[in-house]
Design an enzyme around this catalytic site. Structure first.
Site, PDB file in Angstrom:
ATOM      1  CG  ASP A 170      32.736 -89.967 -18.649  1.00  0.00           C
ATOM      2  OD1 ASP A 170      32.663 -90.322 -17.459  1.00  0.00           O
ATOM      3  OD2 ASP A 170      31.739 -89.830 -19.375  1.00  0.00           O
ATOM      4  CB  ILE A 171      34.525 -88.378 -13.534  1.00  0.00           C
ATOM      5  CG1 ILE A 171      35.165 -86.992 -13.621  1.00  0.00           C
ATOM      6  CG2 ILE A 171      34.797 -89.003 -12.161  1.00  0.00           C
ATOM      7  CD1 ILE A 171      34.615 -86.006 -12.608  1.00  0.00           C
ATOM      8  CG  ASN A 178      25.969 -87.634  -8.584  1.00  0.00           C
ATOM      9  OD1 ASN A 178      26.421 -86.920  -7.690  1.00  0.00           O
ATOM     10  ND2 ASN A 178      25.902 -87.237  -9.832  1.00  0.00           N
ATOM     11  CG  HIS A 183      22.718 -85.079  -6.915  1.00  0.00           C
ATOM     12  ND1 HIS A 183      23.162 -85.450  -8.159  1.00  0.00           N
ATOM     13  CD2 HIS A 183      21.513 -85.687  -6.735  1.00  0.00           C
ATOM     14  CE1 HIS A 183      22.255 -86.230  -8.734  1.00  0.00           C
ATOM     15  NE2 HIS A 183      21.253 -86.391  -7.882  1.00  0.00           N
ATOM     16  CD  GLU A 217      29.160 -88.363 -16.025  1.00  0.00           C
ATOM     17  OE1 GLU A 217      28.851 -89.539 -16.287  1.00  0.00           O
ATOM     18  OE2 GLU A 217      28.322 -87.450 -15.910  1.00  0.00           O
TER      19      GLU A 217
END
Length: 306
Positions: A170-171, A178, A183, A217
């Protein structure tokens, strides 16, 4: 009538009924022609020989693996014409109609069947292309969840696979990126992250390592025939790479990212779905404890950061 049986045999419809029809058709046709007064009964033995010879030829062609079914079919049609011409010669039944049927007629059938083969081949290629495209994430080009599911099924049924490591990634704080930059910048980050991971995983574990975009993500890696320790060491080096090199966006923004990750081995006789769920559960534990961790069943410490 034999053409129908031959065509069906070479269309991967090798049912017993087609072999039966192929064998009895010459006998049936010759008996009908005898009853109509066209053929004499004295040639009955050749009717049987004709049936045996052509059925044997077709059997040999269907088992000849070195050539395609398309070529085998044309050989079968050519053989049918030759057998028919020989039969006409032996029974002295030559006529313009019978010769045309054994030559021109079969040639026309072969041309139409060739067109069918070509059309089906093109359709198969289109279907395969669509299936391949449906397994790719539109944004990152990574394999998607559908491809992950198929890979898990493939690995589970492969006896040559002796170890499987599954990782959930997971980032970190991607929502903040965002919300802060928009985006479009978020998409650039996703693409950059995906490119680095794909190159590193494919380079280190050629043909045994794959990266999937699980959603948003979140990503998944599946590594086979390599140890968890090997995967752990590679992810540490990737983490250092992200720490030391910022992303420069098209707008000139410099962003440094990190990721959280959990790695786990598939246990003996464990369903791969169960392994995947355990990795996902471990990832949420990492995220709830500060992020930026690479956690495995053996390692529960932060990777060193410069």
């Amino acid at each position: 009538m034999q053409v129908v049986s031959v065509t069906m045999l070479f269309r991967d419809k090798v049912y017993k009924i087609w072999w039966a029809l192929l064998a009895i058709t010459p006998l049936f046709v010759n008996v009908v022609e005898y009853l109509m007064g066209i053929l004499p009964l004295k040639d009955w033995w050749y009717w049987i020989v004709e049936s045996i010879v052509f059925t044997t030829i077709c059997l040999a062609l269907t088992r000849w693996r070195k050539i395609s079914k398309r070529i085998s079919y044309f050989y079968a049609i050519a053989s049918l014409g030759i057998v028919e011409l020989v039969s006409l010669a032996i029974t002295r039944s030559f006529s313009p109609v019978s010769i045309a049927a054994a030559t021109l007629g079969l040639f026309v059938i072969a041309i139409f069947e060739n067109q069918r083969f070509y059309s089906e081949k093109k359709n198969e290629q289109k279907i395969k292309l669509l299936e391949k495209e449906s397994e790719r994430d539109d944004l990152t080009g990574l394999l998607n969840y559908r491809a992950l599911s198929q890979e898990i099924n493939r690995l589970a049924n492969n006896n040559e696979i002796h170890n499987i490591v599954i990782g959930a990634l997971d980032i970190d704080h991607f929502k903040k990126i965002n919300d802060t930059y928009g985006h479009f910048v978020g998409n650039e980050v996703l693409n950059y992250f995906s490119t680095v991971f794909r190159e590193q995983i494919h380079s280190a574990f050629h043909k045994h390592g794959y990266v999937y975009r699980f959603g948003g993500e979140e990503f998944t890696i599946v590594i086979s025939n390599h140890s968890l320790e090997e995967v752990y060491q590679l992810l540490q080096s990737i983490e250092k790479f992200f720490n030391n090199k910022s992303i420069v966006t098209k707008e000139g923004l410099k962003l440094t990212i990190s990721f959280s990750c959990s790695l786990t081995d598939r246990l003996n006789d464990e369903l791969l779905d169960t392994t995947l769920k355990r990795a996902d559960k471990m990832l949420y534990s990492v995220k709830n404890n500060g992020r930026g961790w690479i956690v495995t069943d053996q390692h529960r410490k932060r990777p060193p950061k410069d």
